[in-house]
Design a protein around this motif. Structure first.
Motif, PDB file in Angstrom:
ATOM      1  N   SER A 123       0.824  -1.209   0.000  1.00 24.11           N
ATOM      2  CA  SER A 123       0.000   0.000   0.000  1.00 24.11           C
ATOM      3  C   SER A 123       0.857   1.258   0.000  1.00 24.11           C
ATOM      4  N   HIS A 124       0.161   2.392  -0.201  1.00 25.91           N
ATOM      5  CA  HIS A 124       0.822   3.699  -0.196  1.00 25.91           C
ATOM      6  C   HIS A 124       1.491   4.023   1.128  1.00 25.91           C
ATOM      7  N   LYS A 125       1.147   3.305   2.203  1.00 27.94           N
ATOM      8  CA  LYS A 125       1.579   3.714   3.543  1.00 27.94           C
ATOM      9  C   LYS A 125       3.105   3.756   3.713  1.00 27.94           C
ATOM     10  N   GLN A 152      -1.796  -3.149   7.550  1.00 28.51           N
ATOM     11  CA  GLN A 152      -1.099  -2.498   6.440  1.00 28.51           C
ATOM     12  C   GLN A 152      -0.106  -1.449   6.953  1.00 28.51           C
ATOM     13  N   SER A 242      -1.823   8.191   9.212  1.00 31.13           N
ATOM     14  CA  SER A 242      -2.730   9.037   8.427  1.00 31.13           C
ATOM     15  C   SER A 242      -3.030  10.321   9.205  1.00 31.13           C
ATOM     16  N   CYS A 275     -10.163   6.762  -2.220  1.00 34.98           N
ATOM     17  CA  CYS A 275     -10.924   6.330  -1.054  1.00 34.98           C
ATOM     18  C   CYS A 275     -10.374   7.073   0.164  1.00 34.98           C
ATOM     19  N   VAL A 276     -11.216   7.193   1.190  1.00 35.25           N
ATOM     20  CA  VAL A 276     -10.796   7.961   2.363  1.00 35.25           C
ATOM     21  C   VAL A 276     -11.060   7.218   3.669  1.00 35.25           C
ATOM     22  N   GLY A 277      -9.965   6.997   4.414  1.00 36.51           N
ATOM     23  CA  GLY A 277     -10.059   6.554   5.804  1.00 36.51           C
ATOM     24  C   GLY A 277      -9.757   7.783   6.642  1.00 36.51           C
ATOM     25  N   GLY A 278      -8.464   8.051   6.838  1.00 31.72           N
ATOM     26  CA  GLY A 278      -8.046   9.302   7.478  1.00 31.72           C
ATOM     27  C   GLY A 278      -7.764  10.380   6.445  1.00 31.72           C
ATOM     28  N   GLY A 279      -7.587   9.963   5.190  1.00 34.08           N
ATOM     29  CA  GLY A 279      -7.433  10.926   4.098  1.00 34.08           C
ATOM     30  C   GLY A 279      -6.069  10.966   3.428  1.00 34.08           C
ATOM     31  N   SER A 280      -5.128  10.087   3.818  1.00 34.50           N
ATOM     32  CA  SER A 280      -3.759  10.289   3.327  1.00 34.50           C
ATOM     33  C   SER A 280      -3.525   9.871   1.874  1.00 34.50           C
ATOM     34  N   ASN A 281      -4.107   8.759   1.427  1.00 35.72           N
ATOM     35  CA  ASN A 281      -3.843   8.377   0.027  1.00 35.72           C
ATOM     36  C   ASN A 281      -4.588   9.309  -0.925  1.00 35.72           C
ATOM     37  N   GLY A 350      -8.898  -0.336   6.652  1.00 39.84           N
ATOM     38  CA  GLY A 350      -8.209   0.953   6.602  1.00 39.84           C
ATOM     39  C   GLY A 350      -9.163   2.149   6.535  1.00 39.84           C
ATOM     40  N   GLU A 397     -10.218  -1.376   0.422  1.00 38.05           N
ATOM     41  CA  GLU A 397     -10.261   0.086   0.571  1.00 38.05           C
ATOM     42  C   GLU A 397     -10.247   0.736  -0.817  1.00 38.05           C
ATOM     43  N   SER A 426      -4.801   2.482  -4.063  1.00 36.34           N
ATOM     44  CA  SER A 426      -3.959   2.691  -2.872  1.00 36.34           C
ATOM     45  C   SER A 426      -3.260   1.432  -2.390  1.00 36.34           C
ATOM     46  N   GLY A 427      -3.781   0.251  -2.754  1.00 33.83           N
ATOM     47  CA  GLY A 427      -3.115  -0.964  -2.296  1.00 33.83           C
ATOM     48  C   GLY A 427      -3.667  -2.202  -2.982  1.00 33.83           C
TER      49      GLY A 427
HETATM   50  C1  PLP Z   1      -4.805   2.545   5.227  1.00 31.25           C
HETATM   51  C2  PLP Z   1      -5.315   2.420   3.866  1.00 31.25           C
HETATM   52  C3  PLP Z   1      -6.283   3.313   3.354  1.00 31.25           C
HETATM   53  C4  PLP Z   1      -6.935   4.389   4.153  1.00 31.25           C
HETATM   54  O1  PLP Z   1      -6.114   5.337   4.738  1.00 31.25           O
HETATM   55  P1  PLP Z   1      -5.999   6.816   4.160  1.00 31.25           P
HETATM   56  O2  PLP Z   1      -5.139   7.509   5.151  1.00 31.25           O
HETATM   57  O3  PLP Z   1      -7.362   7.388   4.067  1.00 31.25           O
HETATM   58  O4  PLP Z   1      -5.356   6.704   2.839  1.00 31.25           O
HETATM   59  C5  PLP Z   1      -6.674   3.159   2.038  1.00 31.25           C
HETATM   60  N1  PLP Z   1      -6.180   2.185   1.253  1.00 31.25           N
HETATM   61  C6  PLP Z   1      -5.258   1.301   1.720  1.00 31.25           C
HETATM   62  C7  PLP Z   1      -4.756   0.240   0.799  1.00 31.25           C
HETATM   63  C8  PLP Z   1      -4.795   1.395   3.039  1.00 31.25           C
HETATM   64  O5  PLP Z   1      -3.887   0.529   3.485  1.00 31.25           O
END
Ligand code: PLP
Length: 440
Positions: A123-125, A152, A242, A275-281, A350, A397, A426-427
């Protein structure tokens, strides 16, 4: 003449690779361009604005500097650039040609995606975990603590600490610790210590286990444990995957690369989706393009997709809230469902978070980013279609973004509009096959 031919060639394959020397050398900082100033974080006890210095028990100094920086760009140190190259940056952009064909899209409706799934940990993390470990190591820190839900973020931190000769202590939500043993194995393979949370190793963990011996844990509890361990150990800091400004800043390499790639293709995107969890990707891909929009140089639309059952942006309140359940973290002004919100057990682990990055919250409030929701069933259908046409297994996600991209392309087709869509993959979902199995 030669140039147009080259663009055509790239288009046939639907993929653009950048050369190593085209890796971004600076992060893009959205802070000085925001339509309103960010409200300061508040101290969790006094509820007074927090001085950046107070964050030094948790984070390396350089990251706190980045958190509040008003500079438009921030240089990426060369050694860190090397680590980004090592994990496969710059990453390609691809055109979803077979998906387009399946959807019978006219030639003026196009779907591109950025391949963050190609990170070694999936993933982008890792873009920010490497940066956080790098800056911490430079300040003499020897150990990082953190929490992880589905694993992740934990595996990204485990890789980053291995690269930077550091130790990692990771608290993994008990339910995932049992259900997703492979991510734990991956973390341990990198040399990280991974513990089921709540654990007996911390005050907060012991307190919860006393009340509830078989507690399955939550991200909120795991954050409390990781924070506690960072504070009580020498030369140890905490890291977060994130929400914070510096995390989103590190992710902007995604969008900076994408801008160069689309330029090479001679494309201008009309719609950017994540897509948005905390918003980072989402921020990582969109912010460099949003910068142009804020400067009046583009009218691209920005679509942020969240799960229907966790409607932070569409139904949450813009307010000060804690980042964790135990009320240990500073309060941030953001869209939130409330820190006691219990996210539904959807497969996209995520995205199971009550809050939203403060910068993204401001952009949503001002209508620059448009939030939408998708439900789990339609998201899995989109994932299935993506596997069958493009051959890539997306993370649950990321499949939210795929769903939105498909729906948007079909809408453009019906309306007879031209559209160039770019979404963030994102992953990958190769460690989420259990979830896909249940869906099938
Ligand atoms: C953690 C995760 C997310 C959600 O987190 P954001 O900070 O919103 O990007 C999205 N996609 C993948 C694959 C993740 O691992």
């Amino acid at each position: 003449m030669k140039k147009t031919k080259k663009i055509k060639e790239v288009n046939v394959f639907g993929r653009v690779d950048l050369k190593a020397e085209q890796l971004p050398k600076e992060y893009f900082n959205i802070l000085p361009l925001l339509p309103e100033k960010l409200a300061p974080p508040l101290d969790p006890r006094t509820k007074k604005p927090l001085k950046p210095k107070a964050l030094e028990v948790l984070f390396p100094k350089e990251l706190i500097k980045q958190e509040v920086s008003e500079k438009r760009s921030i240089r990426i140190p060369e050694e860190l650039q090397e680590q980004l190259l090592q994990i496969g940056r710059p990453r390609p952009i691809c055109r979803a040609k077979r998906l387009e064909k399946y959807l019978r899209l006219p030639s003026n409706v196009k779907i591109y995606f950025k391949r963050e799934d190609l990170s070694p940990v999936g993933s982008h993390k890792s873009n920010t975990s490497l940066a956080q470990a790098f800056y911490a190591k430079r300040e003499g820190i020897e150990k990082l603590t953190t929490e992880t839900g589905a694993g992740q973020w934990g595996s990204a931190v485990a890789m980053a600490t291995a690269f930077n000769d550091m130790q990692a202590e990771i608290y993994m939500v008990a339910l995932s610790y049992e259900q997703k043993p492979y991510r734990r194995t991956l973390m341990e393979l990198f040399g990280a210590q991974c513990y089921s949370s709540p654990s007996l190793r911390t005050k907060s963990g012991r307190k919860i286990l006393k009340q509830q011996r078989h507690c399955t844990g939550s991200l909120g509890i795991a954050i409390s444990e990781a924070v506690e361990r960072a504070v009580e150990q020498e030369n140890t800091k905490y890291c977060l995957g994130s929400v914070l400004n510096f995390v989103l800043l590190h992710q902007t390499v995604i969008g900076l690369e994408a801008k160069k790639q689309l330029m090479q293709l001679g494309e201008e995107p009309n719609e950017i989706i994540g897509c948005v969890g905390g918003g980072s990707n989402f921020a990582g891909l969109a912010y460099p393009f949003i910068g142009d929009r804020l400067k009046g140089k583009s009218d691209c639309r920005f679509i942020a997709v969240e799960p229907e059952t966790i409607p932070t942006m569409t139904k949450g309140k813009f307010t000060y809230d804690f980042g964790d359940t135990a009320e240990l973290t500073p309060l941030l002004k953001m869209y939130s469902l409330g820190h006691e919100f219990k996210p539904a057990p959807i497969y996209a682990g995520g995205l199971r978070y009550h809050g939203l990055a403060p910068t993204l919250s401001v952009l949503v409030k001002h209508g620059i980013v448009e939030p939408i929701t998708k439900n789990e069933k339609e998201v899995f259908e989109a994932a299935k279609l993506f596997v069958r046409t493009e051959g890539i297994t997306p993370a649950p996600e990321s499949s939210h973004a795929i769903r939105a991209a498909i729906d948007s392309a079909l809408k453009a087709k019906r309306a007879g509009e031209e559209k160039t869509i770019l979404f963030n993959l994102s992953g990958h979902g190769l460690l989420d096959l259990q979830a896909f199995k249940q869906f099938i």
